[in-house]
Scaffold this motif. Sequence first.
Motif, PDB file in Angstrom:
ATOM      1  N   PHE A  43       0.677 -12.340   0.491  1.00 15.44           N
ATOM      2  CA  PHE A  43      -0.799 -12.606   0.014  1.00 15.44           C
ATOM      3  C   PHE A  43      -1.694 -13.459   0.954  1.00 15.44           C
ATOM      4  N   GLU A  44      -0.991 -13.406   2.028  1.00 12.76           N
ATOM      5  CA  GLU A  44      -1.949 -13.887   3.284  1.00 12.76           C
ATOM      6  C   GLU A  44      -2.543 -12.771   3.986  1.00 12.76           C
ATOM      7  N   GLU A  45      -2.052 -11.292   3.619  1.00 13.40           N
ATOM      8  CA  GLU A  45      -2.611 -10.203   4.117  1.00 13.40           C
ATOM      9  C   GLU A  45      -3.678  -9.776   3.209  1.00 13.40           C
ATOM     10  N   GLY A  46      -4.710  -9.200   4.000  1.00 12.55           N
ATOM     11  CA  GLY A  46      -5.815  -8.601   2.847  1.00 12.55           C
ATOM     12  C   GLY A  46      -5.670  -7.343   2.399  1.00 12.55           C
TER      13      GLY A  46
ATOM     14  N   ILE B  18      -3.906 -14.030  -8.532  1.00 11.78           N
ATOM     15  CA  ILE B  18      -4.613 -13.023  -7.823  1.00 11.78           C
ATOM     16  C   ILE B  18      -4.643 -11.753  -8.589  1.00 11.78           C
ATOM     17  N   PRO B  19      -3.548 -10.936  -8.973  1.00 10.61           N
ATOM     18  CA  PRO B  19      -3.741 -10.042  -9.700  1.00 10.61           C
ATOM     19  C   PRO B  19      -4.436 -10.063 -11.252  1.00 10.61           C
TER      20      PRO B  19
ATOM     21  N   PRO C  65       0.926  -1.264   0.095  1.00  8.12           N
ATOM     22  CA  PRO C  65       0.172  -0.008  -0.038  1.00  8.12           C
ATOM     23  C   PRO C  65       0.857   1.267  -0.156  1.00  8.12           C
ATOM     24  N   LEU C  66       2.086   1.094   0.541  1.00  7.49           N
ATOM     25  CA  LEU C  66       2.908   2.468   0.672  1.00  7.49           C
ATOM     26  C   LEU C  66       3.282   2.723  -0.919  1.00  7.49           C
ATOM     27  N   ALA C  67       3.669   1.700  -1.697  1.00  5.05           N
ATOM     28  CA  ALA C  67       3.876   2.033  -2.949  1.00  5.05           C
ATOM     29  C   ALA C  67       2.544   2.613  -3.903  1.00  5.05           C
TER      30      ALA C  67
END
Length: 339
Positions: free
Chosen positions: A146-149, A197-198, A119-121
């Motif tokens: 990818f374990e993180e929402g 995922i993407p 999210p920082l990027a």
Amino acid sequence: MDKGRLLDIFRHMMLIRRFEEAVYDFHEQKLFGGHYHLYIGQEATGAAVMASLRGEDRIFSTHRNHGHLIARGVDPKNALAEILNRADGTNGGRGGTFHLADASAGMPHTSALVGGSVPLAAGAGFAAKLQKSGGIGVSMFGDGCFEEGVVFETLNLARMWALPVIFVCENNTPGAVLKSAGGNNTSNLPEGRVIQIPEALGMECHEVDGGDAEAVDSLFADCATRVRETGQPIFIEALTERWPGNYFSFPSRVTGITQVSMAWDGSSIAGEYEDWFRNHDPVLRFARQLLDRGVANSGDVAGIDVEVTETIEAAKEFALSSPVPGTDSVYAHVLAGEG
């Protein structure tokens, strides 16, 4: 490809390798404590990615950040001083090994939180879009993120809002030893892959051999150009073979000090890690490519190693002689002072 560019990427790869070997020695000597991670085995991706970035770009890294910082051009002496929590470190000794950063080099923050760099990027990409700076945000992260929402949510927002961001997942899970066999397989997705995922979000996606510096450089340079032109995000999954020393809770230099001569003289390659030296070590792989294509000879490669080794030796001396931060600076960079 330009000979000078190839040699510069190799030089940065060697610099990262010698830097990380120095970090390992410092930890063994108990010059700094706590957990830490090394970038050994992934130098090809970091060095090649940084080769195409500009001053207006912003890069965010993860707990395995040393290589990204060095490849971005930060002086190894200040990076080592930071790891030792000394006053001459990139953050005055406040960040340490997990949070190496240098805003002047376009790396304003490093997050050791799993997935924190993603999210920082995206935020940096959003800022660049609003300011019309022409810059892009780059997130370097691992497959375990990818374990993180927040990772899925950020990818979705980047696609919806057309943010100029390149997400680089350095996936060292394929080929790694599973937990059941004593390893540390970080991805919980099917087959250890994350690119699905993407892709499901309609984002442009690519996979690349993360151990092949030239392949990463060619792909990333093209992606960076198109992200600047279109403003659309791109996802890259760089697949690497995990360094045998990263199968443990703490790094272990099971493969010893890197002997770059193995690139042209395989007589000393044998034993348990023969496959690593012959087929997977990115530094040796790229050195062999340069030799096979006539870009460099063994003297050139050895000369680069001597040059960067001297640089790291000087950096070690600088870091060890750097003072610890003074107590008078304890309230610097905080929102509220004493009382």
